[in-house]
Design an enzyme around this catalytic site. Structure first.
Site, PDB file in Angstrom:
ATOM      1  N   GLU A 106      -3.661  -1.802   1.352  1.00  0.00           N
ATOM      2  CA  GLU A 106      -2.749  -2.034   2.468  1.00  0.00           C
ATOM      3  C   GLU A 106      -3.137  -3.269   3.267  1.00  0.00           C
ATOM      4  O   GLU A 106      -4.312  -3.634   3.347  1.00  0.00           O
ATOM      5  CB  GLU A 106      -2.718  -0.807   3.394  1.00  0.00           C
ATOM      6  CG  GLU A 106      -2.054   0.397   2.750  1.00  0.00           C
ATOM      7  CD  GLU A 106      -2.068   1.639   3.620  1.00  0.00           C
ATOM      8  OE1 GLU A 106      -1.096   2.416   3.546  1.00  0.00           O
ATOM      9  OE2 GLU A 106      -3.043   1.849   4.365  1.00  0.00           O
ATOM     10  N   CYS A 356      -7.007   0.583  13.273  1.00  0.00           N
ATOM     11  CA  CYS A 356      -8.376   0.570  12.758  1.00  0.00           C
ATOM     12  C   CYS A 356      -8.798   1.953  12.280  1.00  0.00           C
ATOM     13  O   CYS A 356      -8.650   2.939  12.996  1.00  0.00           O
ATOM     14  CB  CYS A 356      -9.336   0.108  13.851  1.00  0.00           C
ATOM     15  SG  CYS A 356      -9.200  -1.636  14.234  1.00  0.00           S
TER      16      CYS A 356
END
EC number: 2.1.1.192
Length: 364
Positions: A106, A356
């Site tokens: 990704e 994150c």
């Protein structure tokens, strides 16, 4: 059961070679092998890095007779977009890519008022086994090739230009994987990201960030390359007892070794080091840990450090949660009281699992 650290990728086939895998000498050799004149090498590089074209069939300055041959030998379709999802009113886009061997990864494109940033992956999965990170819990599938890394950058730059009439300004190696565990390919990618066209994408080294969980020898090695990119050290705890659990690589290189390497990086490059700290409720957010973090960083790096506090992003199956806002504010205040710059990061993409620690390359 805890995941084991993986520094070496599992043995599996390599992706096909692509123009972006080659340096200038390699491009010249590849073009010569096709029986083409030397100037075609620079021409192809200009098309890829300068015009962001990855399909030779669209390169109208090439003779029609050789476009197919070049496409087959130098421009394999390395990454296919399997799914795209957006949030933040369309300002954040996560792309799930499928490689030629079926491996998924990704990248995340984030548009801000003053900059455009792409967060890219350097590995499919990650072998560092951090328990609060979805990528780390999935384990390491394989390293990405230089071209697979660069294709994420080219695709982001092309999307910004074609859809928004804008330019890519920042690249952060904060997606899937530990960049310094794929050192040679990441280094080659960084060189091509920062070199001006036709040799690279021409993005300022100061606008490129390479993150690491603290592979101390590799940090020193990166410093000696003198590339001038920003180093981001994912610390997440100021004491070895806790960090041994949160960041298992700490069992190999302790905090003191990681900070000594970070100091060396700052000293050699003159660049401020960014320290990433995911704030986890009742795990690493205690006032005494804020004090200790500030003291250790000030002692090791002086003014050449900035702390990015990251409110923990939720991941499937985890009982951990972000610290409450009052705790977060107190933590910032205490770190700053030790003379260390500290801010809370603007977290983008949480609702599409693009923030994150959330990238897991699921579905598609």
């Amino acid at each position: 059961m805890a995941q084991e650290l993986m520094f070496e990728e599992p043995r599996r086939g390599k992706p096909p070679r692509h123009l972006a895998d080659f340096d200038a000498e390699g491009r010249a050799s590849a073009v010569a092998a096709l029986g083409l004149p030397p100037f075609r090498a620079k021409q192809l590089a200009h098309q890829y890095y300068g015009r962001l074209i990855a399909d030779p069939r669209q390169m109208t300055d090439l003779p029609a007779a050789v476009r197919e041959q070049i496409a087959e030998t130098m421009f394999p379709n390395l990454l296919t977009a399997a799914r795209e999802v957006t949030c933040d009113a369309g300002q954040t886009r996560k792309t799930l890519w499928r490689a030629t061997d079926g491996v998924t990864l990704e990248s995340v494109l984030m548009r801000y008022p003053q900059r455009n940033t792409v967060c890219i992956s350097s590995q499919a999965g990650c072998g560092m086994a951090c328990p609060f990170c979805a990528t780390g819990q999935g384990g390491l599938t394989r390293n990405l090739s230089t071209a697979e890394i660069l294709e994420q950058v080219r695709a982001a730059a092309a999307a910004l230009r074609d859809e928004f009439g804008d330019r890519l300004s920042n690249v952060v190696f904060m997606g899937m994987g530990e960049p310094l565990a794929n050192y040679a390919r990441v280094l080659a990618a960084v060189r091509r990201i920062t070199e001006p066209p036709p040799m690279g994408f021409g993005i300022s080294a100061r606008s490129v960030t390479v993150s690491t969980v603290g592979l101390a020898p590799a940090i020193r090695k990166l410093a000696d390359e003198r590339l001038g990119v920003t180093l981001a050290l994912s610390l997440h705890a100021p004491d070895d007892e806790l960090r041994d659990t949160l960041v298992p690589v700490n069992n190999r290189w302790k905090i003191s070794e990681a900070l000594e390497a970070a100091h060396y990086y700052a000293e050699v490059t003159g660049r401020r080091v960014s320290v990433e700290y995911a704030l986890i409720r009742e795990v690493n957010d205690q006032p005494w840990r804020a004090d200790l973090l500030g003291k250790r960083l000030h002692r090791a790096l002086g003014p050449l450090v900035h702390v990015n506090l990251i409110p923990l992003n939720p991941t499937p199956g985890s009982d951990w949660d972000a610290s409450p806002k009052p705790v977060e504010r107190e933590f910032v205040k205490r770190v700053r009281a030790q003379g260390v710059s500290c801010t809370v990061r603007d977290t983008r993409g949480r609702e599409i699992s693009a923030a994150c620690g959330q990238l897991a390359a699921e579905g598609g």
